[in-house]
Structure formats: structure tokens, C-alpha cells
Scaffold this motif. Structure first.
Motif, short mmCIF file in Angstrom:
data_model
loop_
_atom_site.label_atom_id
_atom_site.label_comp_id
_atom_site.label_asym_id
_atom_site.label_seq_id
_atom_site.Cartn_x
_atom_site.Cartn_y
_atom_site.Cartn_z
N ASP A 7 -2.13 -1.04 -3.20
CA ASP A 7 -3.00 0.10 -3.15
C ASP A 7 -4.73 -0.39 -2.53
N LEU A 8 -4.80 -1.32 -1.65
CA LEU A 8 -5.88 -1.75 -1.28
C LEU A 8 -6.83 -0.69 -0.29
N ALA A 37 -8.25 4.75 4.11
CA ALA A 37 -8.71 5.37 5.62
C ALA A 37 -8.53 6.79 5.96
N ILE A 38 -9.57 7.16 6.69
CA ILE A 38 -9.65 8.44 7.33
C ILE A 38 -9.57 8.35 8.72
N LEU A 39 -8.23 8.84 9.31
CA LEU A 39 -8.07 8.69 10.86
C LEU A 39 -7.84 9.99 11.29
N ALA A 40 -8.60 10.48 11.75
CA ALA A 40 -8.59 11.90 12.43
C ALA A 40 -8.31 11.81 14.14
N PHE A 68 -1.18 10.52 10.06
CA PHE A 68 -2.32 10.96 10.31
C PHE A 68 -2.61 11.69 11.48
N LYS A 69 -1.47 11.79 12.17
CA LYS A 69 -1.43 12.87 13.49
C LYS A 69 -2.61 12.30 14.32
N ASN A 102 0.84 -1.07 -0.04
CA ASN A 102 -0.06 0.12 0.02
C ASN A 102 0.85 1.22 0.01
N SER A 103 0.88 1.90 -1.04
CA SER A 103 1.60 3.04 -1.23
C SER A 103 0.84 4.55 -1.41
N LYS A 104 -0.45 4.38 -2.18
CA LYS A 104 -0.94 5.18 -2.55
C LYS A 104 -2.27 5.64 -1.70
N TYR A 105 -1.98 6.53 -0.65
CA TYR A 105 -3.20 6.75 0.52
C TYR A 105 -3.79 8.11 0.11
N GLU A 106 -4.86 7.96 0.37
CA GLU A 106 -5.68 9.10 -0.17
C GLU A 106 -5.69 10.49 0.74
N THR A 107 -5.43 10.20 1.89
CA THR A 107 -5.52 11.49 2.90
C THR A 107 -4.19 11.80 3.54
#
Length: 170
Positions: free
Chosen positions: A72-73, A117-120, A158-159, A36-41
Motif C-alpha cells: 500500500d505505497l 492517486a486521484i485520477l479524474a 477511476f473512470k 497495492n490493495s488499499k486505494y484511497e479513492t
């Protein structure tokens, strides 16, 4: 590459060599390799895709019967790949899962981070990431060697922070 990257690749190459040295006879050896290389966020990782391709090639070169390579899953695809591999690995002598990409630990539980993943905050991990336990389950049906190799970046781009200040995030 940094010396730690070279050490990791050397260590993995040594492990693959040991797998090759084991007699293959009629033993079924299968592997699931994920990069997994290409992360959306967050920023794209340069190494996972390349490392996964190199590991997949090495496993094929040492005679693995089936090597499934995925790049890139997102969460759904990652779970689907692990579930399918669980069936493939059932009864195999050797089952290997190799994962390269982001990983995170929250409250002592480790997760693989899918590309969507959206990790806030720390609580998002349970809904957006995939438990490492799923990778262990995916190799659990092998009869002799069950191996999960993590080449996970854990620098927390992702902080992630705990909203209550009580959760441990790594």
C-alpha cells in the motif's frame, strides 16, 4: 479465484522455479515486491497484498539474497522504494521488481497507480501515477537478469476519460 488468476499465479510460480534452477553460486539476487490493495479513492483490491506476500515468500524460498516487501505505497513511498532498489540492484546478477495493484495506460505509456492517486481525467495520470519506466530503471543495474513482473489490474475503476476526446486511455 478465476481461471485467469490461477493461470497468472501458475505462470509466476514457473518463472520463480526457473530463477531457482539457475546456479546461485556467489551471485547476488535481489527483489522488490509491491502489493497495492488499499486505494484511497476506489474500492480495495483483495488480491495484490496476498499475491505480493506469496511472491516474496517464493523468492525467499528459492534463495534470493534480499527480498523487500512493501504494501500500500502512496506515490512518494513508491518512488522512494524504486529509487532505493535501484541502488540495491546495481551490480546484482538478478534484479526483480514485482508489482501487484492498479495500472493504467495513457497514450501508449504505462503507469503504476499508487494508493493515494486521484485520477479524474487522463492528464492527472502524469502527475499522480508512477511511470513503468521507473521500475525498468530500478532493475537496470543488474548484470544478467533484469525482470519486471506486472500483476496489474487495468479495469479503470477511476473512470478515466480524456477531456479532449483525443487521448487513449486503457
Amino acid at each position: 479465484r478465476r481461471s485467469s488468476d490461477l493461470f497468472s499465479i501458475g505462470l509466476l510460480a514457473g518463472m520463480i522455479s526457473m530463477l531457482a534452477a539457475a546456479p546461485a553460486l556467489a551471485a547476488k539476487r535481489v527483489a522488490l515486491v509491491i502489493g497495492n490493495s488499499k486505494y484511497e479513492t476506489v474500492s480495495e483490491l483483495t488480491n495484490p497484498r496476498n499475491d505480493a506476500a506469496a511472491i516474496a515468500k517464493a523468492l525467499r524460498d528459492v534463495g534470493f539474497d534480499q527480498v523487500l516487501l512493501h504494501e500500500d505505497l502512496d506515490q512518494r513511498e513508491l518512488l522512494k522504494a524504486l529509487k532505493a532498489f535501484t541502488g540495491l540492484g546495481a551490480g546484482a546478477e538478478t534484479a526483480v521488481v514485482y508489482y501487484a495493484g492498479h495500472g493504467v495506460e495513457v497514450d501508449g505509456r504505462n503507469y503504476l497507480v499508487p494508493t493515494d492517486a486521484i485520477l479524474a481525467q487522463a492528464t492527472d495520470v502524469e502527475f499522480e501515477a508512477v511511470l513503468l519506466d521507473n521500475a525498468r530503471t530500478a532493475v537496470s543495474g543488474a548484470t544478467k537478469l533484469r525482470l519486471v513482473i506486472l500483476d496489474a489490474c487495468r479495469n479503470n475503476p477511476f473512470k478515466l476519460a480524456s477531456a479532449d476526446g483525443k487521448r487513449s486511455v486503457g
